[in-house]
Design a protein around this motif. Sequence first.
Motif, mmCIF file in Angstrom:
data_model
loop_
_atom_site.group_PDB
_atom_site.id
_atom_site.type_symbol
_atom_site.label_atom_id
_atom_site.label_comp_id
_atom_site.label_asym_id
_atom_site.label_seq_id
_atom_site.Cartn_x
_atom_site.Cartn_y
_atom_site.Cartn_z
ATOM 1 N N SER A 183 -1.617 11.958 4.050
ATOM 2 C CA SER A 183 -2.980 11.617 3.675
ATOM 3 C C SER A 183 -3.763 11.176 4.910
ATOM 4 C CB SER A 183 -2.968 10.487 2.654
ATOM 5 O OG SER A 183 -2.473 9.296 3.248
ATOM 6 N N THR A 234 -3.796 -1.586 4.424
ATOM 7 C CA THR A 234 -5.072 -0.906 4.198
ATOM 8 C C THR A 234 -6.000 -1.830 3.431
ATOM 9 O OG1 THR A 234 -4.516 0.021 2.038
ATOM 10 C CG2 THR A 234 -3.769 1.243 3.967
ATOM 11 N N HIS A 294 0.811 -1.220 0.000
ATOM 12 C CA HIS A 294 0.000 0.000 0.000
ATOM 13 C C HIS A 294 0.845 1.271 0.000
ATOM 14 C CE1 HIS A 294 1.033 -0.672 4.203
ATOM 15 N NE2 HIS A 294 0.880 0.625 4.375
ATOM 16 N N GLU A 295 2.114 1.169 0.395
ATOM 17 C CA GLU A 295 2.954 2.366 0.449
ATOM 18 C C GLU A 295 3.312 2.881 -0.942
ATOM 19 O OE1 GLU A 295 6.288 2.114 3.026
ATOM 20 O OE2 GLU A 295 5.100 1.556 4.781
ATOM 21 N N ARG A 296 3.188 2.033 -1.959
ATOM 22 C CA ARG A 296 3.351 2.423 -3.357
ATOM 23 C C ARG A 296 4.706 3.049 -3.658
ATOM 24 N NH1 ARG A 296 -0.774 2.983 -6.547
ATOM 25 N NH2 ARG A 296 0.918 2.780 -8.051
ATOM 26 N N SER A 343 -0.824 -5.803 2.595
ATOM 27 C CA SER A 343 -1.152 -4.383 2.658
ATOM 28 C C SER A 343 -1.763 -4.079 4.006
ATOM 29 C CB SER A 343 -2.135 -4.020 1.537
ATOM 30 O OG SER A 343 -2.577 -2.698 1.666
ATOM 31 N N ALA A 360 -5.234 8.367 5.214
ATOM 32 C CA ALA A 360 -4.884 6.977 5.498
ATOM 33 C C ALA A 360 -3.605 6.896 6.322
ATOM 34 C CB ALA A 360 -4.721 6.206 4.196
ATOM 35 N N ALA A 405 -7.371 -1.172 0.607
ATOM 36 C CA ALA A 405 -7.361 -0.900 -0.840
ATOM 37 C C ALA A 405 -6.665 -2.042 -1.570
ATOM 38 C CB ALA A 405 -6.654 0.424 -1.114
ATOM 39 N N TYR A 420 -5.531 9.045 0.234
ATOM 40 C CA TYR A 420 -4.378 8.140 0.251
ATOM 41 C C TYR A 420 -3.138 8.898 -0.217
ATOM 42 C CZ TYR A 420 -7.743 4.327 0.685
ATOM 43 O OH TYR A 420 -8.738 3.503 1.125
ATOM 44 N N GLN A 459 -3.057 5.512 10.108
ATOM 45 C CA GLN A 459 -2.071 4.464 10.359
ATOM 46 C C GLN A 459 -1.123 4.872 11.482
ATOM 47 O OE1 GLN A 459 -1.105 2.293 6.773
ATOM 48 N NE2 GLN A 459 1.037 2.440 7.340
#
Length: 788
Positions: A305, A155, A123-125, A153, A307, A157, A339, A311
């Motif tokens: 964000s 999250t 999720h950190e992309r 992940s 999110a 998503a 996000y 976190q």
Amino acid sequence: MTLPVHAVLGELTAALDAHGTAVLVAPPGTGKTTLVPLALAEHTGGRIVVAEPRRLAARAAASRMASLLGEKVGETVGYAVRGDRKVSARTRIEVVTSGLLVRRVQSDPELSNVDIVLLDECHERHLDADLLLALLLDVRAGLREDLKLLATSATVAADRLATLLGEAPVITAHARTFPVEISYLPPVRNERVEASVARAVRVALSEGDGDVLAFLPGAGEIARTTSLLSDVDADVLPLHGRLTAARQEAALTPGPRRRVVLATAVAESSLTVPGVRAVVDSGLSRIPRVDHRRGLSGLATVRVSAAVAAQRAGRAGREAPGRVYRCWPQYEQAGLPAYPEPEIRTADLARLALELACWSTPDGAGLSWWEAPPEGPLEAGQALLHTLGALQGGKITARGRKMATLGLHPRLARALLDGAAEVGPRSAAEVVALLDAGGTHTDVEAELRRLATDQRRRTEVQRLARLVPAAPEAPDPALVVALAHPERLARRRDRDSAVYLMAGGTAAELPAGSGLGDAEWLAVAEATRDPGRAHGIIRLAARADLELALRAAPNLVSEVDEVRWSGDIVARSVRRLGAITLSERPLRDPAPELVRQALLDGLREEGPDLLSWSAGARNLRQRLAFLHLVHGEPWPDMSDDAVLAAAREWLGTARRRADLARIDTAKALRGLLPWPEAARLDELAPERIEVPSGSHVRVDYSTGEPVLAVKLQETFGWLETPRVSGVPVLLHLLSPAGRPVAVTSDLKSFWDNGYSSVRAELRGRYPKHPWPEDPVTATATRHTKRRS
């Protein structure tokens, strides 16, 4: 202790056995990073590779798993990060950084002896993680159908991940969390982030027990906050990627005293900081950004964000009820983006472009992406690789493959390879290590002296120096910087200025106290530009000179004949290094085409009035504009842009401003008339109209419609409003003195409704002129009344 992920381990292993892929959604603290790899190794009996986005997280995960097994790192569980590896023949679980695993896949696409790859914290992309996912999906599709992939992940998503992994099953582990109370402590007026966080930390220490975890954007802010908290009754510990492994471990290990851990984003998800009961969140994070137009790349401080804020807050409720202190106003919470923006949208893509070229798909086509790299930034990265000799004709070169194996950004790889040959491996490696990690001083040489005794940096320098062939040492830090960033070679604009012009065309200012204030030339390693500032700010640079600049960037040197418009033609021969002018001399006989282009630039800059327009020429232009408006093509457009576009054919032998005034614009416009339609010009847009008195009055087309200014007495007997190309003429009816008394495009209505009031007003003022009661039957005249 039983962690939430225990409940789904059976479901997870069954999903991997059945589908070969799976997605695990599990918030921080559920055990996904440590317990899942151990369970997979026990279930499969094969070898597991865990990919983490950060070196710190990779070491910490390996250490935690080894401790759970009662072993040392390097036995069953090991790790490998750039410059540091602890594995053995016994190792079955290896934790690596995403970037390092990309390199392994490039060198061994089949990932021999690897049964499962676990991609943690997807999720950190991060850019490397996105690329790794795309490459592994390609490997699984074409080479290793049996390779199992598990993406985790923190999250929810996960839909896109599941689709990418072939409609993989999604398993969710629900965290056991405690309630968290959130307070907002916005900064007071003009308060810096460090002061705001320090104030919130003091509140957290006073209002509760346990350790405090504070999130700050970077190492610099952490250092300054540490200083502000020097008097608190707690151990203040930093936690960020630049620290030694020992200091990182210290921040992750409970101590005898209460602790305040000041961390960057590394502590958001994949790391567990035990003992935390309170979280202080600055609300800021540092992410890679690149300004392609100015050629400036680096780290930008941005708002987190929603999110990420959630976190971070969750860290306070892992072990007991906790408190969160957010250093921003509560009303701003609703405005946070949902996000974080994926790194692939904001970062410099040169390294990604290099890896894709090594994979024989330079544009990334055919790969399954979470989000495909944007075309413009990817092309900019490819252009840089061509400049560095890593790509040729769109394909990877032998030099490019060598650069890729170094594990550095292509710029730094070039600086290490070419710099080693010029200044020696160690001297080049010292500068490259600095450029890779960043520094605190502006002066590169001062920063190198400061870091001379830093054992961690010395180890990295030794590692880098071993990657390139041996050569005599001849230290020249500025040359190595310039090899990495030739377009950032910079020259002072003038003697009393702190502003430098870089070869790439961007202006940047040297901060006060840099120690470089007397340098005419600089090799700039790092420059940033804050919103609203006219210039960039030089953050890291070395003294240079013209000789070094020419040596480091010969491909940026150009000698051109330059002809430009600056109120008139200015012609000179100019020698430049990129945008920096090195020398110039007058050019006596410039090429006619260059002169023509400069004259056109002048016309575009100053407009068509730079030409000489006689009354006849202006009238012809207005008539043609009217016909274009009413009839369209083939009557020519007479807008400024259209006239300027046509002007190229009018310039003839013009060489300077004065020559433009000699151009016969009326003749030039007649050359634009369409044939055979031109024969009807006087019919469709007559220059004059005959009025009832016999006068031929000029029509004014300057407003875009035909206007006729005529004395009222000359229109007696005119029953219908005249028309031009079907358009009613706007009549400006004038008094005997030539002043407007009425404006109409409906003459009949004027005679019926307006004339009587005009007659009443003017007959006493102009008694010698005729003012008949019935203007429709009266005779038009240019004269006064006849005497009896």
